[in-house]
Design an enzyme around this catalytic site. Sequence first.
Site, PDB file in Angstrom:
ATOM      1  N   ARG A 155      91.788  25.699  58.039  1.00  0.00           N
ATOM      2  CA  ARG A 155      91.177  24.537  58.214  1.00  0.00           C
ATOM      3  C   ARG A 155      91.572  23.672  59.596  1.00  0.00           C
ATOM      4  NH1 ARG A 155      92.666  20.652  53.055  1.00  0.00           N
ATOM      5  NH2 ARG A 155      94.569  20.810  54.277  1.00  0.00           N
ATOM      6  N   MET A 186      74.325   9.107  31.832  1.00  0.00           N
ATOM      7  CA  MET A 186      74.853   8.619  32.785  1.00  0.00           C
ATOM      8  C   MET A 186      76.028   7.421  32.545  1.00  0.00           C
ATOM      9  SD  MET A 186      72.541   6.537  35.734  1.00  0.00           S
ATOM     10  CE  MET A 186      71.757   7.878  36.381  1.00  0.00           C
ATOM     11  N   LYS A 219      96.366   9.597  51.039  1.00  0.00           N
ATOM     12  CA  LYS A 219      94.823   9.674  51.050  1.00  0.00           C
ATOM     13  C   LYS A 219      93.997   9.645  49.902  1.00  0.00           C
ATOM     14  CE  LYS A 219      94.992  14.750  51.063  1.00  0.00           C
ATOM     15  NZ  LYS A 219      94.481  16.120  51.561  1.00  0.00           N
ATOM     16  N   TYR A 269      70.507  13.794  25.104  1.00  0.00           N
ATOM     17  CA  TYR A 269      69.212  14.650  26.014  1.00  0.00           C
ATOM     18  C   TYR A 269      69.294  15.952  25.423  1.00  0.00           C
ATOM     19  CZ  TYR A 269      68.655  10.539  28.877  1.00  0.00           C
ATOM     20  OH  TYR A 269      68.296   9.417  29.421  1.00  0.00           O
TER      21      TYR A 269
END
Length: 384
Positions: A136, A320, A38, A272
Amino acid sequence: MASDPYSNVVVDLDALRGNFLAVRRLVAPAVRLMAVVKADAYGHGLVAAAGAFARAGADCFGVAEVEEGVRLRQAGIAGEIVVLLGLPPQGIAEAVARELSPVVFQRALLDQLSRQAVIQGKVVGVHLKLDLGMGRLGVEPAAAGELAAAIASLPGLRLAGVLAHFPLADDPGATELCREQWERFQRVAAALQNNGQAGERPLLHMANSAALFRFPETHADMVRPGISLYGYPPADPAPVAVGQELNLRPAMSLCSRVLQVKELPAGRGISYGHRFITTRPTRLAVLPLGYAHGYPRALSDRAEVLIAGRRVPLRGTICMNACMADITELPEVAVGDEVVFLGGQGEEFIGADELAARHDTISYEVLCRFGAANRHRFVGDEAV
């Protein structure tokens, strides 16, 4: 034609195959092994990983959603494919057509599933999920008998399995609770088997990677390893020791290249917020990888990368699409040199568990994030 990216995830298919065989040796020959693939095989690439496991002998695969099962069938993956999150109404016809085995935990969709099975002339094996403390997905044990009886009564359906999940198998302080949950599972499952079709006994499966290592009595008819197939044991020290004995090999690396080398004087702020200010003349490597590539901004000034076979610290805020490494002690480093954010280089290695520990998460999340955000390159004898 698009150029290659600066950074990519590298997946060693031979390591995946070796991990599967190592785990396979840990369980009895009669015990089936569901390769959990998965979440795009924990970020390693769904089709490629499942193919490596299949070539190693896997005949059962665990996916989260119908779409993943369809992709495996389209890629030629045979064997049983269990849809662990069950079926949405719009996925029922496709799931039946592709011969997927859904996990079920409520009555509502069984009639629709039965009708589709009859229309398509097929028998669908379903796996009934119990909630024994996970909180769950799953039916409460008191209501499980009614659901099993409904499965037995509907045409086109058969009870192929009964499963539950350990919430605390990797917690050394929860050993007795895990054993109590296992004993309860056995009692409930035994009662459910009496509601199945004559002559058939559903497979019982509850053991994830942690339980597979720590509680061999829970192997039952099938085990469901996930993280161990990708080279990492669960967090508890006992499974870690077992994982080392098995020689599990992490299969994923995250690699990039040096984009720029620059010299900065003492007293210069980096990135930054100037959260790091140089205290000496500093040589920096600018690296074209950041949080857009899944590398956590929370690791700013808290992690290292490998360049020229050595660990070097990241400096300043991770951006980023970029971050900076201090290579003052490595004057030979040049533009274009390989940088390893995850994986090995020379004698050094940075693992997903190390990165996870540095920003309070788990290796699973690290692998999924890197895999989801980067292009994959597959290596090993089985790579095509």
